[in-house]
Design a protein around this motif. Sequence first.
Motif, PDB file in Angstrom:
ATOM      1  N   ALA A  94       0.860  -1.183   0.000  1.00  0.00           N
ATOM      2  CA  ALA A  94       0.000   0.000   0.000  1.00  0.00           C
ATOM      3  C   ALA A  94       0.896   1.233   0.000  1.00  0.00           C
ATOM      4  CB  ALA A  94      -0.904   0.005   1.234  1.00  0.00           C
ATOM      5  N   GLN A  95       0.431   2.297  -0.610  1.00  0.00           N
ATOM      6  CA  GLN A  95       1.211   3.530  -0.694  1.00  0.00           C
ATOM      7  C   GLN A  95       1.122   4.374   0.575  1.00  0.00           C
ATOM      8  OE1 GLN A  95       3.320   4.326  -3.246  1.00  0.00           O
ATOM      9  NE2 GLN A  95       2.877   2.217  -3.814  1.00  0.00           N
ATOM     10  N   SER A  96       0.162   4.045   1.457  1.00  0.00           N
ATOM     11  CA  SER A  96      -0.009   4.825   2.688  1.00  0.00           C
ATOM     12  C   SER A  96      -0.862   4.037   3.679  1.00  0.00           C
ATOM     13  CB  SER A  96      -0.696   6.161   2.387  1.00  0.00           C
ATOM     14  OG  SER A  96      -2.026   5.931   1.956  1.00  0.00           O
ATOM     15  N   ARG A  97      -0.859   4.484   4.931  1.00  0.00           N
ATOM     16  CA  ARG A  97      -1.756   3.898   5.937  1.00  0.00           C
ATOM     17  C   ARG A  97      -3.207   4.125   5.537  1.00  0.00           C
ATOM     18  NH1 ARG A  97       0.275   3.355  11.697  1.00  0.00           N
ATOM     19  NH2 ARG A  97      -1.920   3.612  12.203  1.00  0.00           N
ATOM     20  N   GLU A  98      -3.471   5.253   4.875  1.00  0.00           N
ATOM     21  CA  GLU A  98      -4.831   5.578   4.458  1.00  0.00           C
ATOM     22  C   GLU A  98      -5.375   4.542   3.476  1.00  0.00           C
ATOM     23  OE1 GLU A  98      -2.292   7.903   4.529  1.00  0.00           O
ATOM     24  OE2 GLU A  98      -3.009   8.824   6.385  1.00  0.00           O
ATOM     25  N   TYR A 116       5.039  -0.745  10.113  1.00  0.00           N
ATOM     26  CA  TYR A 116       4.210  -1.744   9.421  1.00  0.00           C
ATOM     27  C   TYR A 116       2.748  -1.602   9.841  1.00  0.00           C
ATOM     28  CZ  TYR A 116       3.717  -6.179   6.897  1.00  0.00           C
ATOM     29  OH  TYR A 116       3.412  -7.153   5.987  1.00  0.00           O
ATOM     30  N   TYR A 117       1.861  -1.456   8.840  1.00  0.00           N
ATOM     31  CA  TYR A 117       0.425  -1.281   9.085  1.00  0.00           C
ATOM     32  C   TYR A 117      -0.315  -2.143   8.078  1.00  0.00           C
ATOM     33  CZ  TYR A 117      -3.815   1.140  10.515  1.00  0.00           C
ATOM     34  OH  TYR A 117      -5.046   1.432  11.033  1.00  0.00           O
ATOM     35  N   ALA A 162      -0.531  -4.075   2.996  1.00  0.00           N
ATOM     36  CA  ALA A 162       0.321  -3.544   4.063  1.00  0.00           C
ATOM     37  C   ALA A 162       1.082  -2.320   3.604  1.00  0.00           C
ATOM     38  CB  ALA A 162       1.304  -4.612   4.524  1.00  0.00           C
ATOM     39  N   TYR A 163       1.149  -1.350   4.499  1.00  0.00           N
ATOM     40  CA  TYR A 163       2.001  -0.180   4.323  1.00  0.00           C
ATOM     41  C   TYR A 163       3.248  -0.426   5.151  1.00  0.00           C
ATOM     42  CZ  TYR A 163       3.643   4.650   4.693  1.00  0.00           C
ATOM     43  OH  TYR A 163       4.403   5.787   4.648  1.00  0.00           O
ATOM     44  N   ALA A 164       4.405  -0.444   4.505  1.00  0.00           N
ATOM     45  CA  ALA A 164       5.658  -0.750   5.199  1.00  0.00           C
ATOM     46  C   ALA A 164       6.780   0.103   4.602  1.00  0.00           C
ATOM     47  CB  ALA A 164       5.968  -2.228   5.084  1.00  0.00           C
TER      48      ALA A 164
END
Length: 129
Positions: A72-76, A106-107, A122-124
């Motif tokens: 993912a490019q962001s937590r959003e 990591y999200y 995942a945003y990492a």
Amino acid sequence: MAYKYGVGISHLEFWVKDLEESLAFYGKLFPMIGWDALNKTSFSCGLHEIYFKQMPVQLHDSLGVRHICFHAQSREVVERVGEWLRSINGSIIRGPQAMPQYTPEYYTVDFRDPNGFVLEVAYAPDIEL
């Protein structure tokens, strides 16, 4: 030897029990995480391709990967996927949530698609490949 596409994975093929159900699911998920439709049954992020084939249930006898994780490019983006999954009563395994035991930033959200495949978005930003 020269490679047309470079070194890496060319494509992934998903065998699914219901093609239309899978295409409806991934047709919503993939645009959220930056993948585009190439045609009715395949999608790409510009580097890799995933395509889908409906297969008879009696052929579902092979073992495969445990899960596929999409960057993912962001937590959003992870949050948006989580919200969408909740809105369709999707099968969420965990998240969206932080997983600092992997890396501090990591999200992730882990879930199942309509075929039971385990997926992760995942945003990492701090992970090293």
